[in-house]
Design an enzyme around this catalytic site. Sequence first.
Site, PDB file in Angstrom:
ATOM      1  N   GLU A   1     -44.614 -36.540 -62.318  1.00 48.78           N
ATOM      2  CA  GLU A   1     -45.195 -35.359 -61.302  1.00 48.78           C
ATOM      3  C   GLU A   1     -45.800 -35.558 -60.522  1.00 48.78           C
ATOM      4  O   GLU A   1     -45.899 -34.947 -59.443  1.00 48.78           O
ATOM      5  CB  GLU A   1     -45.246 -33.881 -62.508  1.00 48.78           C
ATOM      6  CG  GLU A   1     -47.171 -34.565 -62.447  1.00 48.78           C
ATOM      7  CD  GLU A   1     -47.217 -35.884 -63.980  1.00 48.78           C
ATOM      8  OE1 GLU A   1     -46.549 -36.317 -64.050  1.00 48.78           O
ATOM      9  OE2 GLU A   1     -48.250 -36.110 -64.552  1.00 48.78           O
TER      10      GLU A   1
ATOM     11  N   ASP B   1     -70.216 -45.200 -49.298  1.00 46.47           N
ATOM     12  CA  ASP B   1     -70.704 -45.059 -47.232  1.00 46.47           C
ATOM     13  C   ASP B   1     -71.651 -45.800 -46.464  1.00 46.47           C
ATOM     14  O   ASP B   1     -73.051 -45.352 -47.176  1.00 46.47           O
ATOM     15  CB  ASP B   1     -71.204 -43.028 -46.765  1.00 46.47           C
ATOM     16  CG  ASP B   1     -70.395 -42.425 -47.344  1.00 46.47           C
ATOM     17  OD1 ASP B   1     -69.259 -42.355 -47.376  1.00 46.47           O
ATOM     18  OD2 ASP B   1     -70.136 -41.175 -48.297  1.00 46.47           O
TER      19      ASP B   1
ATOM     20  N   CYS C   1     -47.245 -40.435 -70.086  1.00 47.69           N
ATOM     21  CA  CYS C   1     -48.795 -41.718 -69.998  1.00 47.69           C
ATOM     22  C   CYS C   1     -49.144 -41.676 -71.147  1.00 47.69           C
ATOM     23  O   CYS C   1     -48.806 -41.390 -72.442  1.00 47.69           O
ATOM     24  CB  CYS C   1     -49.093 -40.933 -68.849  1.00 47.69           C
ATOM     25  SG  CYS C   1     -50.832 -41.311 -68.872  1.00 47.69           S
TER      26      CYS C   1
ATOM     27  N   HIS D   1     -46.187 -41.402 -63.975  1.00 48.62           N
ATOM     28  CA  HIS D   1     -46.244 -39.796 -63.514  1.00 48.62           C
ATOM     29  C   HIS D   1     -45.254 -39.226 -63.458  1.00 48.62           C
ATOM     30  O   HIS D   1     -45.246 -39.508 -61.905  1.00 48.62           O
ATOM     31  CB  HIS D   1     -47.763 -39.857 -63.378  1.00 48.62           C
ATOM     32  CG  HIS D   1     -48.523 -39.775 -63.880  1.00 48.62           C
ATOM     33  ND1 HIS D   1     -49.212 -38.827 -65.067  1.00 48.62           N
ATOM     34  CD2 HIS D   1     -48.876 -41.371 -64.603  1.00 48.62           C
ATOM     35  CE1 HIS D   1     -50.030 -38.861 -65.584  1.00 48.62           C
ATOM     36  NE2 HIS D   1     -50.400 -40.416 -65.613  1.00 48.62           N
TER      37      HIS D   1
ATOM     38  N   ASP E   1     -60.587 -34.960 -44.428  1.00 48.31           N
ATOM     39  CA  ASP E   1     -62.121 -34.519 -44.098  1.00 48.31           C
ATOM     40  C   ASP E   1     -62.405 -32.850 -44.153  1.00 48.31           C
ATOM     41  O   ASP E   1     -61.656 -32.898 -43.299  1.00 48.31           O
ATOM     42  CB  ASP E   1     -63.038 -35.318 -43.244  1.00 48.31           C
ATOM     43  CG  ASP E   1     -63.670 -36.426 -43.635  1.00 48.31           C
ATOM     44  OD1 ASP E   1     -62.847 -37.319 -44.997  1.00 48.31           O
ATOM     45  OD2 ASP E   1     -64.228 -37.098 -42.852  1.00 48.31           O
TER      46      ASP E   1
HETATM   47  O1  1PR Z   1     -72.152 -37.334 -51.406  1.00 44.05           O
HETATM   48  O2  1PR Z   1     -70.143 -37.084 -53.355  1.00 44.05           O
HETATM   49  O3  1PR Z   1     -71.097 -34.638 -51.820  1.00 44.05           O
HETATM   50  O4  1PR Z   1     -69.645 -36.579 -51.298  1.00 44.05           O
HETATM   51  C1  1PR Z   1     -69.165 -36.635 -49.775  1.00 44.05           C
HETATM   52  C2  1PR Z   1     -68.364 -37.018 -49.654  1.00 44.05           C
HETATM   53  O5  1PR Z   1     -67.549 -36.852 -48.113  1.00 44.05           O
HETATM   54  C3  1PR Z   1     -68.574 -38.818 -48.855  1.00 44.05           C
HETATM   55  O6  1PR Z   1     -67.098 -39.501 -50.021  1.00 44.05           O
HETATM   56  C4  1PR Z   1     -68.680 -39.043 -48.089  1.00 44.05           C
HETATM   57  O7  1PR Z   1     -67.959 -40.111 -47.926  1.00 44.05           O
HETATM   58  C5  1PR Z   1     -68.052 -37.596 -47.230  1.00 44.05           C
HETATM   59  N1  1PR Z   1     -68.262 -37.739 -45.422  1.00 44.05           N
HETATM   60  C6  1PR Z   1     -69.402 -37.142 -45.514  1.00 44.05           C
HETATM   61  N2  1PR Z   1     -70.272 -36.989 -44.133  1.00 44.05           N
HETATM   62  C7  1PR Z   1     -69.204 -37.338 -43.911  1.00 44.05           C
HETATM   63  C8  1PR Z   1     -68.586 -37.301 -42.175  1.00 44.05           C
HETATM   64  O8  1PR Z   1     -67.407 -37.774 -41.604  1.00 44.05           O
HETATM   65  N3  1PR Z   1     -69.819 -36.664 -41.347  1.00 44.05           N
HETATM   66  N4  1PR Z   1     -66.620 -38.429 -44.152  1.00 44.05           N
HETATM   67  C9  1PR Z   1     -67.519 -38.055 -44.921  1.00 44.05           C
HETATM   68  C10 1PR Z   1     -66.757 -39.462 -45.112  1.00 44.05           C
HETATM   69  C11 1PR Z   1     -64.928 -41.224 -43.744  1.00 44.05           C
HETATM   70  C12 1PR Z   1     -63.565 -41.699 -44.780  1.00 44.05           C
HETATM   71  C13 1PR Z   1     -62.437 -41.337 -43.434  1.00 44.05           C
HETATM   72  C14 1PR Z   1     -62.529 -42.743 -43.252  1.00 44.05           C
HETATM   73  C15 1PR Z   1     -61.203 -43.092 -42.144  1.00 44.05           C
HETATM   74  N5  1PR Z   1     -65.854 -39.897 -44.811  1.00 44.05           N
HETATM   75  O9  1PR Z   1     -62.923 -40.795 -45.636  1.00 44.05           O
HETATM   76  O10 1PR Z   1     -61.730 -40.526 -43.446  1.00 44.05           O
HETATM   77  O11 1PR Z   1     -63.667 -42.883 -42.145  1.00 44.05           O
HETATM   78  O12 1PR Z   1     -61.803 -42.576 -40.921  1.00 44.05           O
HETATM   79  P1  1PR Z   1     -60.006 -43.072 -39.135  1.00 44.05           P
HETATM   80  O13 1PR Z   1     -59.136 -43.303 -40.446  1.00 44.05           O
HETATM   81  O14 1PR Z   1     -60.349 -41.817 -38.825  1.00 44.05           O
HETATM   82  O15 1PR Z   1     -61.080 -44.297 -39.120  1.00 44.05           O
HETATM   83  P2  1PR Z   1     -70.658 -36.351 -52.014  1.00 44.05           P
END
Ligand code: 1PR
Length: 529
Positions: free
Chosen positions: A185, A381, A80, A183, A226
């Site tokens: 790696e 979100d 890179c 990349h 998550d």
């Molecule tokens: O605000 O900078 O501290 O970041 C927090 C991060 O955590 C954000 O990216 C936020 O999207 C994520 N987050 C916070 N709470 C939740 C929760 O679920 N209670 N998860 C959460 C977000 C959403 C997706 C999920 C997809 C696909 N998760 O990443 O993986 O919706 O799901 P699916 O395929 O099962 O439908 P900060």
Amino acid sequence: MIITLLDYGAGNVRSVVNAIEKLGGKIKPVTKPSDILDAEKLLFPGVGNYENMIRILTEKNYIAPLREYLKADQPFFGICLGMQALFEGSEEDVSGNESLSMFKGRVNRFKTDLAVPHIGWNGVNLKKDSPVFKDVLPDTKFYFVHSYHIVPEDESVVLTTTNYDYEFVSSVQQGNIIGTQFHPEKSGNAGIKLLENFIYQKDLRAKKAVDIKAKGLSKRIIACLDVRTNDQGDLVVTKGDQYDVRDEGNVRNLGKPVELAKRYYEEGADEITFLNITGFRDFPLKDMPMIKVLEQTSKNVFVPLTIGGGIRDYTDSNGKTYTALDVASRYFRSGADKISIGSDAVDIAEQYLKTGKKTGKSSIEEISRVYGNQAVVISVDPKRVYVNSPDDAKKHHVIKTQFPGPNNEAYCWYQCTVQGGRKTRNLDAVALAKACQELGAGEILLNCIDKDGTNSGFDLELINAVRNAVCIPVIASSGAGCEDHFFQVFEKTSAQAVLAAGIFHRKEVPIQNVKNYLLERNIEVRSTI
Ligand code: 1PR
């Protein structure tokens, strides 16, 4: 074999170290200029910003020994920016600092209407029969993440080219000096093979010209984990339904982060994303659970890793202040390639839209300045807000929806939330994405609270609204329930990647089935079989 590593302190070199060690090589870091001249084989993984790199190389007095080493045609592998440094200068560098100038030519920004940075798995057209490509299949793809590319004046140095709107030079070789824009790696088995060849092939020089054509850029399939601590104190991968991760009061436990990430890598995921979903509450550097997850994951997983959750400025109970850049730097050193910012991005965008001024001090600006904008992902979100007419949307970006609201409202806008959907803000997802792009973000991770965990398919209207408003890549997220849902995203929107969680965790659909389904429908994906 001892490989001397030139790490100038920006970005993730852990993956390179892990790859070399996995291949049985020993790493010797450069700590003083003479280490460069003593090297048997020198590896230079450059990450981040060109100007910053040249400034550090100059300050450390590395430029002269590097030139001498290269002039002597000693084995060198630049990755890179480590390859870009071989040329005479870059549009990314306005300081006019002297580069290595080993090869004639410069580094220019992509001039294209396609998304920049160019992020993802792309093919390489091979121009030389180089031992570095020994046993690497011609239609293999490699991982790229960059906004600038080299423009050599001398054709004879070109090792590969790649197509992204137009053909650009994606690697160079002259004698024992090799450089790749991609990349290795982070390019799974193919990239590891390339590094293995560099380490163990006695004679690296290309013998003859060839002309082997490759396929183009792939759509990416990303597995998302998550992560949070459950009520028993264990760090688990969880999964919410519209962000509610509890079942009968207990946090759902779908596995261990490091094990699951390894499984998804082996099953063909193009990237892995970890979201520390309670990061807004806990200071991420306190007990550092995600740092250990990254360190362990990056030992065996050689595709890009993104980490999100809690990336913001923070003052601890002793009054010690940490910047978002401190937090991000720690993550990069632990194996992350990109960080993702959620709640803080909303605060920053609100402020920016209110004042119309860039402060230069926000987490988005600071991290992208040091590590490059490709390293900064914005996690959005949003939730639908239904309205009867565009006038009711109070200047927010409104769409006429095919899926009317509960009271038959024909329009909706997408309201940003923070703290994992707990709080709503008077900002829409399109405005957020545009503002963050202007501030230096390199990619948008577009979740959708209405669709998360429902298995009912993606919100294509949301994806189109955001994708059409920005030129950086968009990762569509939330709602995957079957293979066809992935196809619908790629068929009906121009998203560059799809992220899914639940269907992979619950083993409902293997990643390879998704890829086979897409390949059968002529969607270009990286095949790992
Ligand atoms: O605000 O900078 O501290 O970041 C927090 C991060 O955590 C954000 O990216 C936020 O999207 C994520 N987050 C916070 N709470 C939740 C929760 O679920 N209670 N998860 C959460 C977000 C959403 C997706 C999920 C997809 C696909 N998760 O990443 O993986 O919706 O799901 P699916 O395929 O099962 O439908 P900060």
